[in-house]
Design a protein around this motif. Structure first.
Motif, PDB file in Angstrom:
ATOM      1  N   ASP A   1      28.128  13.927 -66.826  1.00 50.41           N
ATOM      2  CA  ASP A   1      29.862  13.178 -67.088  1.00 50.41           C
ATOM      3  C   ASP A   1      31.143  13.669 -67.922  1.00 50.41           C
ATOM      4  O   ASP A   1      31.812  13.262 -68.373  1.00 50.41           O
ATOM      5  CB  ASP A   1      29.522  11.797 -67.729  1.00 50.41           C
ATOM      6  N   ASN A   2      30.672  15.293 -67.574  1.00 49.95           N
ATOM      7  CA  ASN A   2      31.182  16.240 -68.552  1.00 49.95           C
ATOM      8  C   ASN A   2      31.600  16.045 -69.787  1.00 49.95           C
ATOM      9  O   ASN A   2      32.437  16.948 -70.748  1.00 49.95           O
ATOM     10  CB  ASN A   2      32.840  16.162 -68.118  1.00 49.95           C
ATOM     11  N   HIS A   3      30.355  15.377 -70.544  1.00 46.46           N
ATOM     12  CA  HIS A   3      30.480  15.607 -72.025  1.00 46.46           C
ATOM     13  C   HIS A   3      29.635  16.480 -72.317  1.00 46.46           C
ATOM     14  O   HIS A   3      29.174  17.382 -71.817  1.00 46.46           O
ATOM     15  CB  HIS A   3      29.176  14.846 -72.437  1.00 46.46           C
ATOM     16  N   VAL A   4      30.379  17.528 -73.289  1.00 48.82           N
ATOM     17  CA  VAL A   4      29.905  18.388 -73.712  1.00 48.82           C
ATOM     18  C   VAL A   4      28.616  17.909 -74.272  1.00 48.82           C
ATOM     19  O   VAL A   4      28.431  17.822 -75.727  1.00 48.82           O
ATOM     20  CB  VAL A   4      31.237  19.588 -74.807  1.00 48.82           C
ATOM     21  N   VAL A   5      27.292  19.147 -74.336  1.00 51.41           N
ATOM     22  CA  VAL A   5      25.882  18.883 -74.775  1.00 51.41           C
ATOM     23  C   VAL A   5      25.600  20.228 -75.643  1.00 51.41           C
ATOM     24  O   VAL A   5      25.818  21.616 -74.844  1.00 51.41           O
ATOM     25  CB  VAL A   5      24.852  18.120 -73.836  1.00 51.41           C
TER      26      VAL A   5
ATOM     27  N   TYR B   1      33.723  14.933 -75.927  1.00 52.26           N
ATOM     28  CA  TYR B   1      34.219  14.391 -74.422  1.00 52.26           C
ATOM     29  C   TYR B   1      34.806  15.447 -74.163  1.00 52.26           C
ATOM     30  O   TYR B   1      35.886  16.516 -75.120  1.00 52.26           O
ATOM     31  CB  TYR B   1      34.611  13.224 -74.367  1.00 52.26           C
ATOM     32  N   LEU B   2      34.852  16.543 -72.510  1.00 50.62           N
ATOM     33  CA  LEU B   2      35.754  18.035 -72.081  1.00 50.62           C
ATOM     34  C   LEU B   2      36.974  16.997 -72.143  1.00 50.62           C
ATOM     35  O   LEU B   2      36.921  16.233 -71.062  1.00 50.62           O
ATOM     36  CB  LEU B   2      34.595  17.971 -71.489  1.00 50.62           C
ATOM     37  N   ASN B   3      37.989  17.301 -72.355  1.00 53.32           N
ATOM     38  CA  ASN B   3      39.347  16.919 -71.958  1.00 53.32           C
ATOM     39  C   ASN B   3      39.652  17.951 -69.980  1.00 53.32           C
ATOM     40  O   ASN B   3      39.495  18.909 -70.652  1.00 53.32           O
ATOM     41  CB  ASN B   3      40.588  17.230 -72.656  1.00 53.32           C
TER      42      ASN B   3
ATOM     43  N   ASN C   1      43.910  14.795 -68.532  1.00 52.45           N
ATOM     44  CA  ASN C   1      42.895  14.102 -68.389  1.00 52.45           C
ATOM     45  C   ASN C   1      43.980  12.885 -66.860  1.00 52.45           C
ATOM     46  O   ASN C   1      44.505  13.947 -65.883  1.00 52.45           O
ATOM     47  CB  ASN C   1      41.968  13.166 -69.125  1.00 52.45           C
ATOM     48  N   ASP C   2      44.101  11.805 -66.691  1.00 52.99           N
ATOM     49  CA  ASP C   2      44.953  11.006 -66.409  1.00 52.99           C
ATOM     50  C   ASP C   2      46.504  11.051 -66.865  1.00 52.99           C
ATOM     51  O   ASP C   2      47.156  10.614 -66.675  1.00 52.99           O
ATOM     52  CB  ASP C   2      44.891  10.142 -66.192  1.00 52.99           C
ATOM     53  N   ASP C   3      47.068  12.110 -67.737  1.00 49.61           N
ATOM     54  CA  ASP C   3      48.369  11.283 -68.606  1.00 49.61           C
ATOM     55  C   ASP C   3      48.540  13.171 -68.291  1.00 49.61           C
ATOM     56  O   ASP C   3      48.676  14.257 -68.710  1.00 49.61           O
ATOM     57  CB  ASP C   3      47.892  11.845 -70.263  1.00 49.61           C
ATOM     58  N   TYR C   4      50.106  11.933 -67.972  1.00 56.26           N
ATOM     59  CA  TYR C   4      51.212  13.125 -67.602  1.00 56.26           C
ATOM     60  C   TYR C   4      51.739  13.792 -69.365  1.00 56.26           C
ATOM     61  O   TYR C   4      51.786  12.499 -69.677  1.00 56.26           O
ATOM     62  CB  TYR C   4      52.411  12.610 -67.031  1.00 56.26           C
TER      63      TYR C   4
END
Length: 192
Positions: free
Chosen positions: A11-15, A24-26, A44-47
């Motif tokens: 899920d693209n989480h940094v572990v 969480y990885l942006n 992410n989805d933010d312009y």
């Protein structure tokens, strides 16, 4: 200097190396506009950049309204609540442009209804007024305006209102003026 090694789960989480969740990885996206050639940035989805208007204004929108509309459109990513407040002010100005000058926007909308404002346009005006009031007076109404979807919906409504109250009458008048004078004279006689 010690370097930390990070791994990513599905899920693209940094572990960490033991598999413990860290953060969480942006995702940073950089693109180039095919029209103007400028860089465009999303996280992410933010312009993020550059500031552009969320939805272009109707070309017939009065300039005093368009200025507020454009300002709201350029800040909606940073502050949806402020954008809603600006759009509420834009509705106030639009009522003024349509001939209503009371300080109370609700009375101005009521006066426009008495002059024959279609119910669907009155409802659109009231949606923008009520949501904008929520942005200006927090806690008065129970729904939240802290999302970009609300702003783009209000911008769409402002364009619809401009279309119905300014663009359509202007187009109909232009078509009517194109009729032969004899036809217009007979219509005037009919309507007396």
């Amino acid at each position: 200097m010690k370097l930390n090694h990070h791994f990513f789960d599905e899920d693209n989480h940094v572990v960490d190396s033991k598999g413990s969740f860290k953060e969480y990885l942006n995702e940073l996206f950089i693109a180039r506009c095919v029209n103007c050639g400028k860089k465009i940035i999303w996280i992410n989805d933010d312009y993020i950049y550059p500031d552009i208007v969320a939805k272009e204004p109707n070309v017939d929108m009065p300039e005093s309204v368009k200025q507020l509309y454009n300002e709201a459109g350029t800040i909606y990513n940073k502050s949806p609540r402020a954008a809603c407040a600006l759009l509420r002010l834009a509705i106030d100005r639009l009522c003024n442009e349509l001939g209503e000058t009371d300080r109370d926007i609700n009375k101005n909308i009521g006066a426009l209804v008495k002059k024959g404002l279609p119910q669907v346009v009155q409802q659109a005006l009231d949606v923008v007024r009520v949501v904008g009031n929520k942005a200006v007076h927090p806690g008065v109404i129970s729904f939240d305006v802290d999302d970009k979807g609300t702003v783009t919906m209000l911008m769409r409504l402002l364009n619809i209102i401009t279309e119905r109250m300014i663009t359509e009458p202007k187009e109909i008048e232009s078509l009517y003026e194109g009729l032969p004078e004899t036809v217009k004279e007979s219509i005037t006689k009919r309507d007396k």
